[in-house]
Design a protein around this motif. Structure first.
Motif, PDB file in Angstrom:
ATOM      1  N   ALA A 160       0.839  -1.204   0.000  1.00  0.00           N
ATOM      2  CA  ALA A 160       0.000   0.000   0.000  1.00  0.00           C
ATOM      3  C   ALA A 160       0.871   1.250   0.000  1.00  0.00           C
ATOM      4  O   ALA A 160       0.638   2.200  -0.745  1.00  0.00           O
ATOM      5  N   ALA A 182      -1.007  12.930   5.326  1.00  0.00           N
ATOM      6  CA  ALA A 182      -2.189  12.655   4.504  1.00  0.00           C
ATOM      7  C   ALA A 182      -2.984  11.504   5.112  1.00  0.00           C
ATOM      8  O   ALA A 182      -4.212  11.541   5.169  1.00  0.00           O
ATOM      9  N   LEU A 183      -2.285  10.487   5.591  1.00  0.00           N
ATOM     10  CA  LEU A 183      -2.971   9.352   6.217  1.00  0.00           C
ATOM     11  C   LEU A 183      -3.680   9.785   7.496  1.00  0.00           C
ATOM     12  O   LEU A 183      -4.765   9.311   7.813  1.00  0.00           O
ATOM     13  N   GLY A 186      -6.634  12.317   6.519  1.00  0.00           N
ATOM     14  CA  GLY A 186      -7.711  11.591   5.855  1.00  0.00           C
ATOM     15  C   GLY A 186      -8.407  10.597   6.766  1.00  0.00           C
ATOM     16  O   GLY A 186      -9.371   9.959   6.369  1.00  0.00           O
ATOM     17  N   GLY A 187      -7.909  10.432   7.984  1.00  0.00           N
ATOM     18  CA  GLY A 187      -8.532   9.510   8.923  1.00  0.00           C
ATOM     19  C   GLY A 187      -8.126   8.059   8.724  1.00  0.00           C
ATOM     20  O   GLY A 187      -8.685   7.166   9.344  1.00  0.00           O
ATOM     21  N   VAL A 188      -7.137   7.819   7.838  1.00  0.00           N
ATOM     22  CA  VAL A 188      -6.737   6.430   7.593  1.00  0.00           C
ATOM     23  C   VAL A 188      -6.066   5.845   8.833  1.00  0.00           C
ATOM     24  O   VAL A 188      -6.328   4.698   9.212  1.00  0.00           O
ATOM     25  N   LYS A 224      -6.601   6.637  11.881  1.00  0.00           N
ATOM     26  CA  LYS A 224      -7.645   6.365  12.862  1.00  0.00           C
ATOM     27  C   LYS A 224      -8.403   5.090  12.492  1.00  0.00           C
ATOM     28  O   LYS A 224      -8.684   4.252  13.352  1.00  0.00           O
ATOM     29  N   ARG A 225      -8.712   4.950  11.192  1.00  0.00           N
ATOM     30  CA  ARG A 225      -9.442   3.764  10.749  1.00  0.00           C
ATOM     31  C   ARG A 225      -8.623   2.508  11.012  1.00  0.00           C
ATOM     32  O   ARG A 225      -9.162   1.486  11.428  1.00  0.00           O
ATOM     33  N   LEU A 226      -7.311   2.594  10.763  1.00  0.00           N
ATOM     34  CA  LEU A 226      -6.448   1.445  11.039  1.00  0.00           C
ATOM     35  C   LEU A 226      -6.437   1.153  12.537  1.00  0.00           C
ATOM     36  O   LEU A 226      -6.309   0.000  12.951  1.00  0.00           O
ATOM     37  N   GLY A 227      -6.588   2.215  13.338  1.00  0.00           N
ATOM     38  CA  GLY A 227      -6.618   2.038  14.787  1.00  0.00           C
ATOM     39  C   GLY A 227      -7.842   1.268  15.255  1.00  0.00           C
ATOM     40  O   GLY A 227      -7.868   0.740  16.363  1.00  0.00           O
ATOM     41  N   ALA A 228      -8.863   1.200  14.411  1.00  0.00           N
ATOM     42  CA  ALA A 228     -10.075   0.457  14.773  1.00  0.00           C
ATOM     43  C   ALA A 228      -9.981  -1.011  14.347  1.00  0.00           C
ATOM     44  O   ALA A 228     -10.956  -1.740  14.411  1.00  0.00           O
ATOM     45  N   THR A 229      -8.811  -1.426  13.892  1.00  0.00           N
ATOM     46  CA  THR A 229      -8.586  -2.835  13.562  1.00  0.00           C
ATOM     47  C   THR A 229      -7.547  -3.392  14.548  1.00  0.00           C
ATOM     48  O   THR A 229      -6.889  -2.615  15.242  1.00  0.00           O
ATOM     49  N   GLU A 265      -4.573  10.928  15.111  1.00  0.00           N
ATOM     50  CA  GLU A 265      -5.736  11.476  14.432  1.00  0.00           C
ATOM     51  C   GLU A 265      -5.760  12.976  14.641  1.00  0.00           C
ATOM     52  O   GLU A 265      -5.065  13.515  15.494  1.00  0.00           O
TER      53      GLU A 265
END
Lengths: 395, 306
Positions: A10, A223-224, A227-229, A231-236, A392
């Motif tokens: 990625a 950018a990550l 863009g909240g990426v 944070k989103r990864l933090g929810a996994t 975040e």
């Protein structure tokens, strides 16, 4: 492991789509080295200038010298095996040799000042030893032909040795039946004057690594975050360390790639010699990459958004380049700058260390300042990055 | 009755002076679509992110599928699917690639193709995610949330910013989640959405729950009244209308009369008889029952979307 691999991929695809990062880490340095290489290697002649010192007053010295000086003029029929492997087989490879006779001290001085590429000394006992016939004591004394040459001239050394040895054997066979009386001994000269390109290459290497840290590390990470990426990864269940390892691993790969390209262009196209060990070079490059990655992470931690990170990177980049001696030696600077500003610039320590390794193989223990300075930058920047990094946007 | 899938008790989150979440408690049964309703800044997202294990509460307890979220946030993350408000993914990666990426974070994951088909993104499966429309991106976000086949799915304002058509298509996706037996925690500030989708809901304002129940239940609990509207008709005077059975208030605005009633059936019948007697017909007649919007207005004194 699968997560690491997928994240690496990625990151790679994001990096490849980031034109600024690609340009500044690879295209820009490559352009630099090619332009500077072309500009500054024009002054380097293609010929090999050889000084010839005849200390022997007997006939053999003159005979040997004559044979050597005749080399460029001969139309040497080359062995077919060699001819088939080279493209310009119609050209005498020795035609690039230019001989000049003179006194030993004067010629060696010229060699040290890069007005000559090598000096051959035919010793004073040459005729005496060769013409002694069978009356030689046992063990037979030897006549030592000296080849003075810069150890960095890695292509010239085998060439000269390859040229000299058959000539010596030929003369030897003509005048005596005793084999192996003439020996060739190489003397290294160290006071090599650097070509501009030799000076520039390490600087450009350091620059490309700095730009990897400044322009290809902070901005994509921000950018990550924005863009909240992150944070989103933090929810996994993904661990942050895995994310970090993938991020750093990709940048180490890029560093490896960019330095390999630059070194390849430098050595293959412009014949820049790397005197020191490859391991030492790789070590310094690795250390330098960590320094500028740490700076990149620090910038990612404190910059509000991508734009401010890019602006900050630009503000840092130019003074660093100008004050680091990447493009020209830093002399004649105001005292204040030289004393207080220069020692703060990490690029200096990296460029300087790379230059030393590449140009004169300076051992590590005499580059402790560079090592400590770079390590200090890594520690301080990493600590600050860890302290200020946010996963975040603040609310 | 089953044990609740999510159980939240006395949840508190404080940011500086602000009590963003101020003692929230609720329970969500397995298989329910549960709505958290409230205006922007009410504390919905903060609440949801604490349940997801993204934020540490300053007080209270959260249990999700038997796991103590406060103490074991990492374990919870394996069990749930999350769609955050306005998430951009790695822009260059395709839906397929992103599903592989997120799948790699979990012990078990569903095949990307199955998920892509499930949210009807086949056509865009290999396009960079940056090239997707808003609705497609939200469907992708839901597909990613389902990558570990979770029992509990969190959808944080999934339809915000979408056009009506994309919104309806996303509603279908959410209904299918429910049909598959997933427990869904949905936050929204669209009341219509909550009415359409949620089995149960709570209304949050200033970090507190101000009402809870089903959409219908809430409306009935707070509104017995409905209103009858028609265009002004001179013979139907204010006095005559006010004396109709059940009518408790008459308003005249913008050329329309509005008649409020606690017994709208009676009032309407009486209104029509009166009109017959007077030989007029009330044009543009319509009857309105209360909506969640009215409930919200009544409870907070403000409109949900301001």
């Amino acid at each position: 492991m699968r997560a690491l691999r997928e994240l690496y991929w990625a990151n790679l695809s994001e990096f490849l789509s980031n034109k600024r990062a690609l340009g500044l880490t690879i295209a820009f340095p490559v352009l630099f080295i090619v332009i500077f290489g072309l500009v500054f290697t024009n002054q380097d002649k293609q010929e090999a200038r050889i000084g010839l010192v005849i200390e022997d007053t007997g006939p053999v010295g003159e005979q040997l010298a004559g044979k050597l000086e005749a080399l460029p003029k001969e139309d040497v029929p080359k062995p077919s095996a060699v001819a088939s492997s080279t493209t310009d087989s119609d050209r005498n490879p020795l035609s690039s040799l230019v001989f000049r006779r003179g006194e030993k001290t004067a010629l060696l001085d010229d060699l040290n000042n890069a007005r000559l590429d090598a000096v051959i000394v035919l010793p004073s006992n040459l005729s005496a030893v060769l013409l002694a016939g069978g009356d030689l004591p046992n063990p037979a004394p030897q006549a030592e032909v000296e080849l003075h040459i810069d150890p960095a001239r890695q292509t010239l050394i085998p060439f000269m040795e390859g040229v000299l040895t058959p000539v010596l054997r030929g003369v030897e066979a003509e005048v005596t039946e005793e084999p192996q009386i003439l020996t060739l001994k190489r003397f290294n000269t160290n006071a090599r004057e650097l070509r501009t390109i030799d000076y520039l290459l390490p600087g450009i290497l350091a620059m490309s690594i700095m730009q990897l840290g400044l322009f290809a590390t902070a901005q994509p990470l921000i950018a990550l975050r924005v863009g909240g990426v992150l944070k989103r990864l933090g929810a996994t269940p993904l661990r942050r360390s895995t994310l970090l390892v993938a991020y750093v691993a990709l940048r180490l790969t890029v560093a490896l790639l960019q330095t390999a390209i630059i070194i390849a262009i430098g050595t293959l196209l412009f014949k820049v010699a790397i005197v020191g060990s490859w391991l030492a070079l790789a070590g310094w490059l690795f250390l330098g990459t960590l320094v500028f990655l740490a700076i990149g992470f620090f910038m990612a931690a404190v910059a509000k958004n991508e734009e401010s990170a890019i602006a900050a990177a630009n503000v840092i980049n130019l003074p660093m380049l100008l004050l680091s001696g990447v493009f020209f030696p830093i002399n004649h600077l105001p005292m204040v700058v030289e004393k207080f500003l220069i020692p703060l610039i990490p690029l200096n320590y990296l460029a300087d260390a790379l230059r030393h390794v590449m140009v004169d193989a300076t051992p590590l223990h005499s580059m402790q300042t560079n090592l400590l300075a770079l390590l200090a930058w890594i520690v301080v920047m990493t600590a600050l990055a860890v302290r200020f990094f946010r996963w975040e946007e603040s609310r | 009755m089953n044990k609740p899938a999510i159980e939240v008790a006395d949840l508190v989150k404080i940011y500086g002076e602000l009590r963003a979440v101020d003692g929230i408690s609720f329970a969500v049964d397995p298989g329910q679509v549960f709505g958290l309703l409230g205006p922007n800044g009410a504390g919905k997202s903060t609440t949801v992110e604490m349940i997801e294990g993204l934020r540490k509460p300053d007080g209270g307890s959260i249990t999700l599928l038997g796991v103590d979220v406060v103490r074991q946030p990492q374990r919870v993350k394996e069990l749930i699917g999350v769609q955050l408000q306005s998430t951009a993914f790695f822009k260059q990666l395709s839906a397929r690639r992103l599903l592989r990426l997120f799948g790699s974070f979990f012990k078990k994951s569903l095949p990307p193709d199955q998920l892509i088909a499930w949210v009807n993104l086949e056509e865009k499966a290999d396009a960079p995610s940056a090239a997707l429309s808003g609705g497609q991106r939200q469907r992708l976000a839901i597909a990613i949330a389902l990558v570990n086949d979770p029992q509990v799915v969190f959808l944080d304002e999934p339809t915000t910013g979408l056009d009506p058509q994309a919104r309806r298509s996303l509603w279908d996706v959410i209904r299918r989640l429910r049909a598959e037996g997933k427990t869904v925690l949905l936050t929204t500030h669209y009341l219509e959405e909550a009415e359409q989708l949620c089995d149960r809901l709570v209304i949050i304002d200033h970090g507190r729950i101000i009402a809870s129940g089903t959409a219908d239940g809430l409306i009935h609990e707070h509104f017995e009244r409905a209103s009858v509207e028609f265009f002004n008709e001179p013979k139907l005077t204010h006095e005559r209308l006010a004396s109709l059975p059940g009518a408790d208030k008459v308003e005249e605005a913008n050329g329309r009369m509005t008649l409020y009633s606690g017994d709208v059936a009676h009032t309407t019948r009486a209104l029509l008889s009166l009109a017959d007697e007077l030989g007029v017909a009330p044009r543009g007649l319509s009857v309105h029952s209360a909506t969640l919007e009215d409930v919200f207005l009544k409870l907070t004194g403000k409109h949900l979307r301001e």
